[in-house]
Design a protein around this motif. Structure first.
Motif, mmCIF file in Angstrom:
data_model
loop_
_atom_site.group_PDB
_atom_site.id
_atom_site.type_symbol
_atom_site.label_atom_id
_atom_site.label_comp_id
_atom_site.label_asym_id
_atom_site.label_seq_id
_atom_site.Cartn_x
_atom_site.Cartn_y
_atom_site.Cartn_z
ATOM 1 N N ASN A 116 -54.875 79.227 15.553
ATOM 2 C CA ASN A 116 -54.507 80.473 14.894
ATOM 3 C C ASN A 116 -54.251 80.212 13.430
ATOM 4 O OD1 ASN A 116 -51.905 82.282 13.960
ATOM 5 N ND2 ASN A 116 -53.474 83.461 15.017
ATOM 6 N N ALA A 138 -62.886 83.529 20.046
ATOM 7 C CA ALA A 138 -61.718 82.681 19.845
ATOM 8 C C ALA A 138 -61.586 81.661 20.968
ATOM 9 C CB ALA A 138 -60.458 83.542 19.775
ATOM 10 N N CYS A 139 -61.557 80.392 20.597
ATOM 11 C CA CYS A 139 -61.294 79.336 21.580
ATOM 12 C C CYS A 139 -59.833 79.413 22.016
ATOM 13 C CB CYS A 139 -61.580 77.963 20.979
ATOM 14 S SG CYS A 139 -63.310 77.694 20.536
ATOM 15 N N GLU A 140 -59.564 79.108 23.281
ATOM 16 C CA GLU A 140 -58.199 79.221 23.802
ATOM 17 C C GLU A 140 -57.224 78.270 23.096
ATOM 18 O OE1 GLU A 140 -58.123 78.010 27.920
ATOM 19 O OE2 GLU A 140 -59.181 76.147 27.499
ATOM 20 N N GLY A 185 -54.863 79.834 20.524
ATOM 21 C CA GLY A 185 -55.975 80.759 20.335
ATOM 22 C C GLY A 185 -55.839 81.981 21.220
ATOM 23 N N SER A 186 -55.587 81.758 22.500
ATOM 24 C CA SER A 186 -55.505 82.881 23.438
ATOM 25 C C SER A 186 -54.224 83.677 23.260
ATOM 26 C CB SER A 186 -55.604 82.373 24.879
ATOM 27 O OG SER A 186 -54.567 81.450 25.180
ATOM 28 N N THR A 197 -54.154 84.181 18.377
ATOM 29 C CA THR A 197 -55.299 84.739 17.653
ATOM 30 C C THR A 197 -55.813 86.008 18.314
ATOM 31 O OG1 THR A 197 -56.017 82.683 16.615
ATOM 32 C CG2 THR A 197 -57.722 84.307 17.062
ATOM 33 N N VAL A 198 -55.995 85.966 19.619
ATOM 34 C CA VAL A 198 -56.497 87.156 20.315
ATOM 35 C C VAL A 198 -55.515 88.310 20.155
ATOM 36 C CG1 VAL A 198 -57.067 88.127 22.571
ATOM 37 C CG2 VAL A 198 -57.893 85.845 21.955
ATOM 38 N N THR A 201 -63.325 88.159 21.466
ATOM 39 C CA THR A 201 -63.618 87.686 22.817
ATOM 40 C C THR A 201 -63.021 86.295 22.989
ATOM 41 O OG1 THR A 201 -65.695 88.932 22.911
ATOM 42 C CG2 THR A 201 -65.447 87.097 24.461
ATOM 43 N N LEU A 202 -62.312 86.084 24.083
ATOM 44 C CA LEU A 202 -61.677 84.800 24.364
ATOM 45 C C LEU A 202 -62.595 83.908 25.179
ATOM 46 C CD1 LEU A 202 -59.110 82.971 24.430
ATOM 47 C CD2 LEU A 202 -58.463 84.186 26.530
ATOM 48 N N THR A 223 -62.810 79.596 26.742
ATOM 49 C CA THR A 223 -62.111 78.324 26.863
ATOM 50 C C THR A 223 -62.723 77.337 25.875
ATOM 51 O OG1 THR A 223 -63.552 77.335 28.534
ATOM 52 C CG2 THR A 223 -61.762 78.759 29.328
#
Length: 351
Positions: free
Chosen positions: A157, A187-189, A196-197, A200-201, A212-213, A215
């Protein structure tokens, strides 16, 4: 929908968005003591190199208000002691040490202790305001660089909640939304703590950005299957040769960008550059508790007594970076020459 803020300075009180509680709960914490600030930084209640620096600046300036002395020498000794304490909370992010050094250097010897206390608060507020302006400029430069590329991947993030506002790597998406540009962000987790999850999401959703998330292990397939056109990441420290420390997994994306021949951008303020080191080999890499890997949401997912290696960052060689986006302009290779030129020009403008 609006852009969330990570740090608030209200009526001489420091409030931070508790990022441990996101995305399920939005909670602001008031940090009243130096120990509160240290704990908030080391436990990732506040995170992101610029936000850490801003928080530390307010924390040090606030602590100095309570120094019970009329001696400038004793005042300085207390200030240095508290700055050293805060500097030990997160060693990789250079903005932390940068902000603390800036506060320590903001007190001319002719001041009284009371004047010095006021000057420290003014400097912390300036750091906060300057970061917001810097992030907006980074976003504008990033938009010009991305051009017609709208399918973009990121990791960790490096957004508004990691800075004063807008962020670095996420700034073009927030600004683009304000200007009506439609991005598709993947976005990578970001294991092991899912920045990220969780972050950022959440923040891109708050701004209404299409996100879109995925892994971390899906990045290569996603670049191919979804036609990713560029990758943009933040930075915690950048060496003179362009080697960049960022959240673990960033190097993987840089290697994938090279393999798929798409641009790989780093977005960071000039305060993130460390010209005291020639390459990434000199960047200290923080290692964090094993439980971040062996446990998920408090539940153990690995066998007991599992040996764990948990570096929080990796270093991407400058040769894999297409360009570095700063608030003062876009830096292209050769980084050894161009980074120094930009920073020296900036110092000349300030003198």
């Amino acid at each position: 929908m609006s852009i969330p803020l990570s740090i608030k300075w209200n009526n001489q009180k420091l409030e931070i968005l508790n990022q441990q509680k996101l995305p399920l709960e939005v909670e602001y914490l008031t940090l009243e003591t130096l120990e509160d600030v240290y704990d908030a930084i080391i436990t990732l209640k506040v995170r992101g190199a610029p936000a850490i620096g801003i928080t530390a600046a307010y924390g040090l300036a606030s602590a100095a208000q309570h120094y019970n002395t009329n001696s400038l020498d004793e005042f300085q000794q207390l200030l240095v002691k508290d700055a050293l304490y805060l500097a030990g909370s997160r060693p990789t992010a250079v903005n932390l040490a940068w902000a603390l050094e800036r506060l320590k250097g903001s007190k001319p010897l002719t001041l009284t202790v009371q004047e010095a206390k006021g000057r420290l608060l003014e400097e912390a507020i300036s750091i906060h305001k300057e970061d917001e302006a810097s992030c907006r400029k980074i976003g504008e430069f990033a938009l010009s660089l991305l051009g017609n590329h709208t399918k973009v991947m990121t990791i960790c993030n490096a957004g508004t909640i990691a800075t004063a506002k807008y962020g670095t790597a996420l700034a073009p998406f927030h600004l683009g939304k304000e200007q009506g540009k439609k991005f598709q962000v993947f976005a990578c987790e970001t294991r092991p703590v899912f920045q990220g999850s969780r972050l950022t999401v959440w923040e891109l959703q708050q701004s209404g950005v299409d996100v879109t998330l995925i892994t971390d292990g899906m990045a290569a397939h996603t670049i191919s299957a979804k036609g990713i056109e560029a990758i943009i990441v933040g930075a915690d420290r950048i060496a003179t040769n362009g080697d960049t420390a960022n959240k673990i997994g960033t190097l993987n994306l840089a290697l994938l960008a090279a393999a798929y021949q798409i641009p790989f951008y780093v977005a960071a303020p000039i305060s993130t550059f460390d010209l005291t080191i020639e390459s990434g080999k000199a960047i200290p890499i923080e290692e964090r508790p094993a439980e971040e890997i062996t446990h998920v949401a408090g539940k153990q997912v690995a066998p007991p007594n599992t040996r764990v290696y948990n570096p929080a960052f990796d270093v991407t060689p400058g040769r894999l970076i297409t360009a570095i986006i700063t608030e003062k302009g876009i830096i292209h290779p050769e980084y050894n020459k161009n980074i120094v030129t930009l920073l020296r020009t900036q110092k000349g403008e300030e003198s």
